[in-house]
Design an enzyme around this catalytic site. Structure first.
Site, PDB file in Angstrom:
ATOM      1  N   ASN A   9       0.892  -1.104   0.043  1.00 32.71           N
ATOM      2  CA  ASN A   9      -0.184  -0.013   0.153  1.00 32.71           C
ATOM      3  C   ASN A   9       1.023   1.222   0.098  1.00 32.71           C
ATOM      4  O   ASN A   9       1.265   1.465   0.943  1.00 32.71           O
ATOM      5  CB  ASN A   9      -1.141  -0.097   1.229  1.00 32.71           C
ATOM      6  CG  ASN A   9      -1.807   1.101   1.322  1.00 32.71           C
ATOM      7  OD1 ASN A   9      -1.868   1.942   0.404  1.00 32.71           O
ATOM      8  ND2 ASN A   9      -2.247   1.551   2.558  1.00 32.71           N
ATOM      9  N   LYS A  11       0.341   4.121  -0.443  1.00 31.11           N
ATOM     10  CA  LYS A  11      -0.650   5.433   0.261  1.00 31.11           C
ATOM     11  C   LYS A  11      -0.314   6.730  -0.616  1.00 31.11           C
ATOM     12  O   LYS A  11      -0.068   6.469  -1.744  1.00 31.11           O
ATOM     13  CB  LYS A  11      -0.108   5.444   1.885  1.00 31.11           C
ATOM     14  CG  LYS A  11      -0.286   4.338   2.490  1.00 31.11           C
ATOM     15  CD  LYS A  11       0.100   4.596   3.996  1.00 31.11           C
ATOM     16  CE  LYS A  11      -0.538   3.243   4.823  1.00 31.11           C
ATOM     17  NZ  LYS A  11      -0.256   3.255   6.265  1.00 31.11           N
ATOM     18  N   HIS A  96      -9.641   1.227   4.395  1.00 32.33           N
ATOM     19  CA  HIS A  96      -8.329   1.387   5.240  1.00 32.33           C
ATOM     20  C   HIS A  96      -8.596   2.258   6.495  1.00 32.33           C
ATOM     21  O   HIS A  96      -9.371   3.062   6.345  1.00 32.33           O
ATOM     22  CB  HIS A  96      -7.353   1.903   4.352  1.00 32.33           C
ATOM     23  CG  HIS A  96      -5.915   2.046   5.020  1.00 32.33           C
ATOM     24  ND1 HIS A  96      -5.323   2.726   5.926  1.00 32.33           N
ATOM     25  CD2 HIS A  96      -4.833   1.102   5.135  1.00 32.33           C
ATOM     26  CE1 HIS A  96      -4.366   2.479   6.153  1.00 32.33           C
ATOM     27  NE2 HIS A  96      -3.910   1.479   5.759  1.00 32.33           N
ATOM     28  N   GLU A  98      -7.143   4.542   7.598  1.00 27.33           N
ATOM     29  CA  GLU A  98      -6.995   5.893   7.406  1.00 27.33           C
ATOM     30  C   GLU A  98      -8.323   6.656   6.574  1.00 27.33           C
ATOM     31  O   GLU A  98      -8.518   8.026   6.811  1.00 27.33           O
ATOM     32  CB  GLU A  98      -5.708   6.061   6.474  1.00 27.33           C
ATOM     33  CG  GLU A  98      -4.420   6.044   7.368  1.00 27.33           C
ATOM     34  CD  GLU A  98      -2.999   5.684   6.640  1.00 27.33           C
ATOM     35  OE1 GLU A  98      -3.042   5.513   5.299  1.00 27.33           O
ATOM     36  OE2 GLU A  98      -2.053   5.072   7.227  1.00 27.33           O
ATOM     37  N   GLU A 168      -5.631  -4.997  10.307  1.00 26.74           N
ATOM     38  CA  GLU A 168      -4.508  -3.920  10.609  1.00 26.74           C
ATOM     39  C   GLU A 168      -4.816  -3.403  11.877  1.00 26.74           C
ATOM     40  O   GLU A 168      -5.558  -2.349  12.028  1.00 26.74           O
ATOM     41  CB  GLU A 168      -4.547  -2.970   9.504  1.00 26.74           C
ATOM     42  CG  GLU A 168      -4.124  -3.549   8.122  1.00 26.74           C
ATOM     43  CD  GLU A 168      -3.756  -2.505   7.262  1.00 26.74           C
ATOM     44  OE1 GLU A 168      -2.376  -2.660   6.856  1.00 26.74           O
ATOM     45  OE2 GLU A 168      -4.277  -1.573   6.842  1.00 26.74           O
ATOM     46  N   GLY A 174       2.100   2.284  10.804  1.00 25.85           N
ATOM     47  CA  GLY A 174       3.325   3.458  10.796  1.00 25.85           C
ATOM     48  C   GLY A 174       3.956   3.719  12.138  1.00 25.85           C
ATOM     49  O   GLY A 174       4.652   4.961  12.160  1.00 25.85           O
ATOM     50  N   SER A 214       3.255  -2.246  10.542  1.00 24.63           N
ATOM     51  CA  SER A 214       4.699  -2.212  10.704  1.00 24.63           C
ATOM     52  C   SER A 214       5.375  -3.726  10.272  1.00 24.63           C
ATOM     53  O   SER A 214       6.291  -3.967  11.007  1.00 24.63           O
ATOM     54  CB  SER A 214       4.826  -1.945  11.880  1.00 24.63           C
ATOM     55  OG  SER A 214       4.608  -0.515  12.526  1.00 24.63           O
TER      56      SER A 214
HETATM   57  P1  PGA Z   1       2.679   0.355   7.771  1.00 23.67           P
HETATM   58  O1  PGA Z   1       1.228   0.460   6.936  1.00 23.67           O
HETATM   59  O2  PGA Z   1       3.189  -1.075   7.261  1.00 23.67           O
HETATM   60  O3  PGA Z   1       3.501   1.473   7.142  1.00 23.67           O
HETATM   61  O4  PGA Z   1       2.331   0.176   9.116  1.00 23.67           O
HETATM   62  C1  PGA Z   1       0.283  -0.554   6.897  1.00 23.67           C
HETATM   63  C2  PGA Z   1      -0.879  -0.082   6.227  1.00 23.67           C
HETATM   64  O5  PGA Z   1      -1.443   0.965   6.723  1.00 23.67           O
HETATM   65  O6  PGA Z   1      -1.552  -0.630   5.392  1.00 23.67           O
END
Ligand code: PGA
Length: 252
Positions: A9, A11, A96, A98, A168, A174, A214
């Site tokens: 992803n 982003k 997601h 976010e 997640e 993140g 992560s």
């Molecule tokens: P990350 O993000 O690996 O940076 O923690 C995962 C995601 O949001 O899909």
């Protein structure tokens, strides 16, 4: 045995030059994808067509990070499933955290997009997961159950068996704070049980449940060897060819 699906992803990262650089790096590091593993890249909308042409002849597949639940019309700023298909997408990330957090997406809105994705032949990657406050209040199970059932409402078993669910935990996205393999496995097993209650065990056994939050080359192997972890949705570590290809190799 279920295959492992590793999705990146991206982003809101990478312009055209950055897209080309990353894809050329992945092609060099990962000339072939190991057996029983699929690798999916989810760049921003503006890079999909370029990514598709750069990926021609490779085993990498393409996905988008979001879509709207209509094919066309007066929906300024939105992208439809037909557009994603013509840009070369097979997958689409929906719900997601976010999108839920910053763009107020609800389970019913996400569900309308899951339905539309299936109707147009895209495979949804439905994201679910609890916040830190919810985990500390011991309501992870309720939160994840509501999100899984909400996302799958009205979806028949024939479609449900093809969905990808990405667990997640929001506190792990993140932050560098990865869920332990045991913590992740516990929720994945619970998600499998929820889908078995909805559709029966045979369908539940087919559903790919990815872990996200992560994921890095040094923790991927242990996570991916848990019985109910069938892949990863990778954010930060998918932006470098080295680390994303190492995670793909770890899935083998
Ligand atoms: P990350 O993000 O690996 O940076 O923690 C995962 C995601 O949001 O899909």
């Amino acid at each position: 045995m279920r295959e492992k699906i590793i999705a990146g992803n991206w982003k809101m990262n990478k312009d055209a030059a950055g897209t080309a650089e990353l894809i050329e790096g992945l092609k060099a590091k990962c000339p072939s994808i190991p057996g029983n593993v699929k690798a999916v890249l989810c760049p921003p909308f503006t890079s999909l067509a370029l990514a598709k042409s750069l990926l021609a002849g490779t085993q990498f597949e393409l996905g988008a990070q979001n879509m709207y639940s209509e094919n066309e019309g007066a929906f300024t700023g939105e992208i439809s499933p037909l557009m994603l298909k013509s840009a070369g997408c097979t997958y689409v990330i929906l719900g997601h955290s976010e999108r839920r957090q910053y763009f107020a997406e609800t389970d019913s809105f996400i569900n309308s997009k899951v339905k539309k994705a299936f109707a147009e032949g895209l495979i949804p990657i439905l994201c679910v997961g609890e916040t830190l406050a919810e985990r500390e209040k011991n309501v992870t199970d309720q939160v994840v159950t509501t999100q899984v059932k909400g996302g799958l409402a009205g979806i028949p078993a024939s479609d449900a068996e093809r969905i990808i669910i990405a667990y997640e935990p929001v506190w792990a996205i993140g932050t560098g704070k990865v869920a332990t393999p045991a913590q992740a496995q516990e929720v994945h097993k619970r998600i499998r049980t929820i889908t078995a209650e909805l559709y029966g065990q045979a369908v539940a056994e087919k559903i790919i449940i990815q872990y996200g939050g992560s994921v890095k080359p040094d923790n991927a192997k242990e996570l991916l060897h848990q019985p109910d972890i069938d892949g990863a949705l990778v954010g930060g570590a998918c932006l470098k060819a080295d680390s994303f290809s190492a995670i793909i190799q770890a899935a083998h």
